[in-house]
Scaffold this motif. Structure first.
Motif, PDB file in Angstrom:
ATOM      1  N   LEU A 199       0.823  -1.207   0.000  1.00  0.00           N
ATOM      2  CA  LEU A 199       0.000   0.000   0.000  1.00  0.00           C
ATOM      3  C   LEU A 199       0.859   1.259   0.000  1.00  0.00           C
ATOM      4  O   LEU A 199       0.563   2.228  -0.713  1.00  0.00           O
ATOM      5  CB  LEU A 199      -0.918   0.007   1.225  1.00  0.00           C
ATOM      6  N   GLN A 200       1.919   1.259   0.791  1.00  0.00           N
ATOM      7  CA  GLN A 200       2.808   2.417   0.834  1.00  0.00           C
ATOM      8  C   GLN A 200       3.350   2.759  -0.538  1.00  0.00           C
ATOM      9  O   GLN A 200       3.553   3.917  -0.878  1.00  0.00           O
ATOM     10  CB  GLN A 200       3.978   2.133   1.794  1.00  0.00           C
ATOM     11  N   ASP A 201       3.575   1.745  -1.338  1.00  0.00           N
ATOM     12  CA  ASP A 201       4.147   1.964  -2.660  1.00  0.00           C
ATOM     13  C   ASP A 201       3.099   2.395  -3.677  1.00  0.00           C
ATOM     14  O   ASP A 201       3.353   3.284  -4.499  1.00  0.00           O
ATOM     15  CB  ASP A 201       4.836   0.691  -3.148  1.00  0.00           C
ATOM     16  N   ILE A 202       1.909   1.783  -3.648  1.00  0.00           N
ATOM     17  CA  ILE A 202       0.944   2.024  -4.722  1.00  0.00           C
ATOM     18  C   ILE A 202      -0.027   3.179  -4.455  1.00  0.00           C
ATOM     19  O   ILE A 202      -0.601   3.727  -5.402  1.00  0.00           O
ATOM     20  CB  ILE A 202       0.127   0.754  -5.025  1.00  0.00           C
ATOM     21  N   LEU A 203      -0.220   3.544  -3.194  1.00  0.00           N
ATOM     22  CA  LEU A 203      -1.207   4.583  -2.899  1.00  0.00           C
ATOM     23  C   LEU A 203      -0.917   5.912  -3.607  1.00  0.00           C
ATOM     24  O   LEU A 203      -1.852   6.539  -4.143  1.00  0.00           O
ATOM     25  CB  LEU A 203      -1.332   4.802  -1.398  1.00  0.00           C
ATOM     26  N   PRO A 204       0.340   6.365  -3.668  1.00  0.00           N
ATOM     27  CA  PRO A 204       0.591   7.604  -4.426  1.00  0.00           C
ATOM     28  C   PRO A 204       0.163   7.482  -5.889  1.00  0.00           C
ATOM     29  O   PRO A 204      -0.340   8.447  -6.474  1.00  0.00           O
ATOM     30  CB  PRO A 204       2.099   7.787  -4.300  1.00  0.00           C
ATOM     31  N   LEU A 205       0.346   6.298  -6.477  1.00  0.00           N
ATOM     32  CA  LEU A 205      -0.064   6.102  -7.869  1.00  0.00           C
ATOM     33  C   LEU A 205      -1.585   6.160  -8.002  1.00  0.00           C
ATOM     34  O   LEU A 205      -2.119   6.777  -8.923  1.00  0.00           O
ATOM     35  CB  LEU A 205       0.439   4.729  -8.364  1.00  0.00           C
ATOM     36  N   LEU A 206      -2.287   5.511  -7.074  1.00  0.00           N
ATOM     37  CA  LEU A 206      -3.746   5.443  -7.156  1.00  0.00           C
ATOM     38  C   LEU A 206      -4.407   6.770  -6.803  1.00  0.00           C
ATOM     39  O   LEU A 206      -5.389   7.170  -7.416  1.00  0.00           O
ATOM     40  CB  LEU A 206      -4.271   4.339  -6.228  1.00  0.00           C
ATOM     41  N   LEU A 207      -3.863   7.470  -5.811  1.00  0.00           N
ATOM     42  CA  LEU A 207      -4.454   8.730  -5.377  1.00  0.00           C
ATOM     43  C   LEU A 207      -4.251   9.840  -6.390  1.00  0.00           C
ATOM     44  O   LEU A 207      -5.038  10.782  -6.458  1.00  0.00           O
ATOM     45  CB  LEU A 207      -3.893   9.138  -4.013  1.00  0.00           C
ATOM     46  N   ASP A 208      -3.176   9.740  -7.186  1.00  0.00           N
ATOM     47  CA  ASP A 208      -2.893  10.765  -8.197  1.00  0.00           C
ATOM     48  C   ASP A 208      -3.578  10.491  -9.525  1.00  0.00           C
ATOM     49  O   ASP A 208      -3.575  11.330 -10.426  1.00  0.00           O
ATOM     50  CB  ASP A 208      -1.387  10.880  -8.429  1.00  0.00           C
ATOM     51  N   SER A 209      -4.120   9.264  -9.676  1.00  0.00           N
ATOM     52  CA  SER A 209      -4.701   8.889 -10.975  1.00  0.00           C
ATOM     53  C   SER A 209      -6.141   9.397 -11.102  1.00  0.00           C
ATOM     54  O   SER A 209      -6.765   9.817 -10.159  1.00  0.00           O
ATOM     55  CB  SER A 209      -4.672   7.382 -11.130  1.00  0.00           C
TER      56      SER A 209
END
Length: 209
Positions: A199-209
């Motif tokens: 989650l720490q790794d992917i959340l920035p990708l998902l929240l910015d998409s």
């Protein structure tokens, strides 16, 4: 010599794959989690659908993620849309986790039929929840122990003969570093370990998409 990307020692690791399942609910994107059944390994913990790579069943790690999701959630693969892979996580315990992000094409979570053998329950959390609920962070020591001592008898068992190999003295005592652990405190329980690290790794990708 031919050059190609590979991970040295991969064949010695536990190789696995997980799916980070996204669902749409009331116009917002949510992440689906599972609660592991009490009687299986790491029972009672929160995780994503996934498991070990099976040479007899899987021709790729993507196939592993799809198969495990189908088996654990009781969902037809046609209702799983793989959106991509953010990468592979390798843990200090030599566990390799290939991660895939997928969208579940569901009208309702009632369409799922989780395996009672592996899944005690499912729940979702909106992406926005993570933006306002940062995890706690902890650092735990990781050490290589050249010897261990029986707490009852005091007898020592030597695992690595650093002195006989004439290595620097520092290797005759435990050595190593630290490992960071994240923990999200939700109403459904603590999300931690590999799940929280992904989650720490992917959340920035998902929240910015």
């Amino acid at each position: 010599m031919r050059e190609f990307p590979r991970i040295i020692g991969e064949e010695k690791m536990f190789r696995s794959a997980v799916l980070i399942p996204l669902v749409e609910s009331e116009g917002r994107t949510e992440i689906l989690f599972q609660l592991r059944s009490a009687h299986i390994r790491q029972g009672g913990e929160i995780c994503f659908p996934g498991g070990g790579f099976d040479r007899k069943k899987d021709d790729s790690f993507r196939a592993t993620a799809l198969r495990e999701t189908r088996e654990e959630l009781g969902l037809d693969e046609k209702k799983i849309e793989i959106l991509g892979s953010p990468g592979t996580l390798i843990t200090p315990m030599s566990v390799m986790v290939h991660c895939f992000i997928g969208r579940l094409k569901l009208e309702s979570l009632k369409e799922l039929n989780p395996s009672k053998d592996e899944v005690a329950g499912i729940f979702t959390l909106p992406l926005e929840w993570f933006a306002t609920h940062p995890p706690s962070e902890y650092k735990v020591p990781l050490r290589a122990h050249p010897w261990t001592e029986d707490p009852e008898t005091g007898e020592q068992t030597h695992h690595f003969p650093a002195a006989q190999l004439n290595l620097p003295e520092r290797y005759t005592a435990p050595w190593g570093g630290s490992h960071k652990i994240w923990a999200y405190k939700s109403d459904h329980g603590i999300i931690w370990g590999i799940t929280a690290e992904i989650l720490q790794d992917i959340l920035p990708l998902l929240l910015d998409s």
